[in-house]
Every structure is written in C-alpha cells, then in structure tokens.
Motif scaffolding. Structure first.
Motif, PDB file in Angstrom:
ATOM      1  N   GLN A  73      12.134   0.575  -8.644  1.00 54.61           N
ATOM      2  CA  GLN A  73      12.067  -0.740  -9.053  1.00 54.61           C
ATOM      3  C   GLN A  73      10.746  -0.805 -10.043  1.00 54.61           C
ATOM      4  O   GLN A  73      10.933  -1.580 -10.925  1.00 54.61           O
ATOM      5  CB  GLN A  73      11.983  -1.698  -8.001  1.00 54.61           C
ATOM      6  CG  GLN A  73      12.963  -2.922  -8.048  1.00 54.61           C
ATOM      7  CD  GLN A  73      13.059  -3.651  -6.659  1.00 54.61           C
ATOM      8  OE1 GLN A  73      12.037  -4.025  -6.130  1.00 54.61           O
ATOM      9  NE2 GLN A  73      14.358  -3.836  -6.337  1.00 54.61           N
ATOM     10  N   GLN A  74       9.500  -0.459  -9.434  1.00 52.87           N
ATOM     11  CA  GLN A  74       8.278  -0.815  -9.984  1.00 52.87           C
ATOM     12  C   GLN A  74       8.311   0.122 -11.100  1.00 52.87           C
ATOM     13  O   GLN A  74       7.853  -0.381 -12.152  1.00 52.87           O
ATOM     14  CB  GLN A  74       7.104  -0.347  -8.866  1.00 52.87           C
ATOM     15  CG  GLN A  74       5.666  -0.579  -9.394  1.00 52.87           C
ATOM     16  CD  GLN A  74       5.322  -2.078  -9.642  1.00 52.87           C
ATOM     17  OE1 GLN A  74       5.989  -2.916  -8.973  1.00 52.87           O
ATOM     18  NE2 GLN A  74       4.663  -2.278 -10.623  1.00 52.87           N
TER      19      GLN A  74
ATOM     20  N   LEU B  71      11.587   3.240   0.608  1.00 50.37           N
ATOM     21  CA  LEU B  71      10.422   3.057  -0.123  1.00 50.37           C
ATOM     22  C   LEU B  71      10.567   3.286  -1.630  1.00 50.37           C
ATOM     23  O   LEU B  71      10.159   3.089  -2.690  1.00 50.37           O
ATOM     24  CB  LEU B  71       9.150   3.951   0.436  1.00 50.37           C
ATOM     25  CG  LEU B  71       7.783   3.920  -0.037  1.00 50.37           C
ATOM     26  CD1 LEU B  71       7.378   2.672  -0.314  1.00 50.37           C
ATOM     27  CD2 LEU B  71       7.004   4.965   0.686  1.00 50.37           C
ATOM     28  N   GLN B  72      11.431   4.730  -1.812  1.00 47.56           N
ATOM     29  CA  GLN B  72      11.974   5.205  -2.903  1.00 47.56           C
ATOM     30  C   GLN B  72      12.677   4.118  -3.832  1.00 47.56           C
ATOM     31  O   GLN B  72      12.365   3.928  -5.210  1.00 47.56           O
ATOM     32  CB  GLN B  72      12.788   6.311  -3.121  1.00 47.56           C
ATOM     33  CG  GLN B  72      13.160   7.088  -4.058  1.00 47.56           C
ATOM     34  CD  GLN B  72      11.729   7.830  -5.009  1.00 47.56           C
ATOM     35  OE1 GLN B  72      11.107   8.478  -4.061  1.00 47.56           O
ATOM     36  NE2 GLN B  72      11.607   7.238  -6.175  1.00 47.56           N
ATOM     37  N   ASP B  73      13.395   3.115  -3.279  1.00 51.43           N
ATOM     38  CA  ASP B  73      13.942   2.121  -4.171  1.00 51.43           C
ATOM     39  C   ASP B  73      12.987   0.922  -4.708  1.00 51.43           C
ATOM     40  O   ASP B  73      13.007   0.750  -5.906  1.00 51.43           O
ATOM     41  CB  ASP B  73      14.825   1.187  -2.984  1.00 51.43           C
ATOM     42  CG  ASP B  73      16.245   1.824  -2.441  1.00 51.43           C
ATOM     43  OD1 ASP B  73      16.407   2.796  -3.103  1.00 51.43           O
ATOM     44  OD2 ASP B  73      16.546   1.486  -1.370  1.00 51.43           O
TER      45      ASP B  73
ATOM     46  N   ALA C 213       0.810  -1.125  -0.106  1.00 49.32           N
ATOM     47  CA  ALA C 213      -0.009   0.039  -0.028  1.00 49.32           C
ATOM     48  C   ALA C 213       0.727   1.313  -0.161  1.00 49.32           C
ATOM     49  O   ALA C 213       0.565   2.249  -0.453  1.00 49.32           O
ATOM     50  CB  ALA C 213      -1.026   0.118   1.357  1.00 49.32           C
ATOM     51  N   MET C 214       1.990   1.182   0.927  1.00 49.47           N
ATOM     52  CA  MET C 214       2.902   2.382   0.675  1.00 49.47           C
ATOM     53  C   MET C 214       3.390   2.514  -0.705  1.00 49.47           C
ATOM     54  O   MET C 214       3.658   3.717  -1.107  1.00 49.47           O
ATOM     55  CB  MET C 214       3.887   2.138   1.743  1.00 49.47           C
ATOM     56  CG  MET C 214       3.356   2.217   3.285  1.00 49.47           C
ATOM     57  SD  MET C 214       2.937   4.230   3.775  1.00 49.47           S
ATOM     58  CE  MET C 214       4.462   4.815   4.003  1.00 49.47           C
ATOM     59  N   ILE C 215       3.792   1.426  -1.345  1.00 47.59           N
ATOM     60  CA  ILE C 215       4.443   1.620  -2.573  1.00 47.59           C
ATOM     61  C   ILE C 215       3.537   2.320  -3.646  1.00 47.59           C
ATOM     62  O   ILE C 215       3.621   3.164  -4.447  1.00 47.59           O
ATOM     63  CB  ILE C 215       4.691   0.479  -3.220  1.00 47.59           C
ATOM     64  CG1 ILE C 215       6.107  -0.329  -2.290  1.00 47.59           C
ATOM     65  CG2 ILE C 215       5.352   0.618  -4.702  1.00 47.59           C
ATOM     66  CD1 ILE C 215       6.232  -1.507  -2.686  1.00 47.59           C
TER      67      ILE C 215
ATOM     68  N   TYR D 191      -4.832  10.141   1.445  1.00 45.69           N
ATOM     69  CA  TYR D 191      -3.493   9.978   2.360  1.00 45.69           C
ATOM     70  C   TYR D 191      -2.375  10.526   1.463  1.00 45.69           C
ATOM     71  O   TYR D 191      -2.269  10.156   0.002  1.00 45.69           O
ATOM     72  CB  TYR D 191      -3.194   8.613   2.724  1.00 45.69           C
ATOM     73  CG  TYR D 191      -3.972   8.201   4.022  1.00 45.69           C
ATOM     74  CD1 TYR D 191      -3.491   8.373   5.438  1.00 45.69           C
ATOM     75  CD2 TYR D 191      -5.300   7.733   3.850  1.00 45.69           C
ATOM     76  CE1 TYR D 191      -4.217   7.887   6.372  1.00 45.69           C
ATOM     77  CE2 TYR D 191      -6.051   7.389   5.183  1.00 45.69           C
ATOM     78  CZ  TYR D 191      -5.399   7.637   6.417  1.00 45.69           C
ATOM     79  OH  TYR D 191      -6.265   7.388   7.378  1.00 45.69           O
ATOM     80  N   ILE D 192      -1.371  11.156   1.951  1.00 48.75           N
ATOM     81  CA  ILE D 192      -0.011  11.304   1.529  1.00 48.75           C
ATOM     82  C   ILE D 192       1.096  10.903   2.512  1.00 48.75           C
ATOM     83  O   ILE D 192       1.057  10.533   3.447  1.00 48.75           O
ATOM     84  CB  ILE D 192       0.003  12.735   1.208  1.00 48.75           C
ATOM     85  CG1 ILE D 192       0.165  13.600   2.529  1.00 48.75           C
ATOM     86  CG2 ILE D 192      -1.071  13.338   0.271  1.00 48.75           C
ATOM     87  CD1 ILE D 192       0.335  15.204   2.506  1.00 48.75           C
ATOM     88  N   LEU D 193       2.273  10.869   1.875  1.00 47.56           N
ATOM     89  CA  LEU D 193       3.562  10.555   2.582  1.00 47.56           C
ATOM     90  C   LEU D 193       3.585  11.467   3.594  1.00 47.56           C
ATOM     91  O   LEU D 193       3.645  12.971   3.072  1.00 47.56           O
ATOM     92  CB  LEU D 193       4.643  10.087   1.566  1.00 47.56           C
ATOM     93  CG  LEU D 193       4.583   8.871   0.793  1.00 47.56           C
ATOM     94  CD1 LEU D 193       6.011   8.678   0.014  1.00 47.56           C
ATOM     95  CD2 LEU D 193       4.240   7.593   1.361  1.00 47.56           C
TER      96      LEU D 193
END
Length: 167
Positions: free
Chosen positions: A138-139, A132-134, A13-15, A65-67
C-alpha cells in the motif's frame, strides 16, 4: 477502546523496516528520524518485537534490525499484541461479571457486554487478516502515485515555459 501510540508506533516502525528490508539491517536511529518517533521509545518497542520473534537484531558495524520472518507472514495483530497493546472495547476487561446491581455488587454481564465482545473479536480478526506486506505494498503504491503527479506538474511547467518562449 483505543489503540495507543504503542501499537501505532510499532506498526509504523515495522512498515519502515519492511520497506527497506532489502538494504540490510536498519538502525533504530534512522527509523526514529524518518518517522519522528523517540529513539528510546523505539528501543522499548523493538525489545518486545524481538522477544516475540518478529525482528532480529544484528550487532556490530552495519548492524541494526531486520524482520525475523517474511513480511507476508507477520500480521498487524502479531505486532500489536507483541507490544502488549490491549484491544478491548468492553469496560470490564472482558470479564464475565461486569454489571453492577443496585447494591453495587457485580451481577453478571452488562446489557451491552456481548456487543463489545463481538466488536473485540471482529477487530482482532481484521488485524489478523492484514499482513505487514499488505501495508508495505500500500505504501509503495502511494509513493508510485505521487511520482507521476509530481512529474506531470513539472512537465506542465516546462511545457508552459517553452510555449511562452515560442510565442
């Protein structure tokens, strides 16, 4: 030793949220639909993520929601620990007294205690080294790699069709 759905779903969900961060607040219902995760389960997870200041909730129309921080500042360990996911390979819960003697009394560490404790440390170190950025990067690379393949297949079909018309 298992990473349960709580940790897996929180990371997924965070990704999803981080991938769409530039679009403004994201509703949990859209994450639920895209990732096939129960909305009520996401609400529980995001309550914990919010309390650990990994996400912020925006109320009202257009809310969601936002980071709470940049994706590069959030580690996977942060996410997993925020949702109370235990990462413990020992059978004793990392207690110093885990071995039962002949009489059933605890008698210190079992023979493999240090092995499993070291594995715990390595798992946490690894999850703490991945941001999370990694995973977002990747995605995005996966998505980019799928587009040219699809395009080249379509182009080949068009070329084949054109060749059959010319012949």
């Amino acid at each position: 030793m298992r990473l349960t759905t709580k940790g897996r779903f929180a990371v997924t969900a965070m990704i999803d949220l981080a991938l769409r961060q530039n679009s403004g607040p994201i509703t949990l219902s859209t994450v639920s639909e895209r990732q096939n995760i129960s909305l009520s389960y996401l609400e529980q997870l995001f309550g914990k993520l919010r309390r650990h200041e990994l996400v912020e909730s925006i109320r009202g129309p257009g809310g969601g929601y936002i980071l709470a921080r940049f994706a590069r500042e959030i580690t996977i360990a942060d996410i997993i620990f925020a949702v109370d996911e235990p990462l413990d390979a020992t059978s004793c819960g990392s207690k110093s007294e885990c071995s039962s003697g002949k009489d059933g009394n605890l008698s210190g560490k079992c023979m493999t205690h240090d092995l499993w404790t070291n594995l715990n440390r390595k798992m946490v170190d690894y999850l703490d080294s991945v941001t999370l950025q990694d995973l977002v990067d990747q995605q995005r690379m996966r998505q980019l790699n799928q587009v040219p393949q699809t395009s080249s297949v379509m182009m080949q079909k068009k070329t084949d069709s054109l060749s059959s018309v010319i012949v």
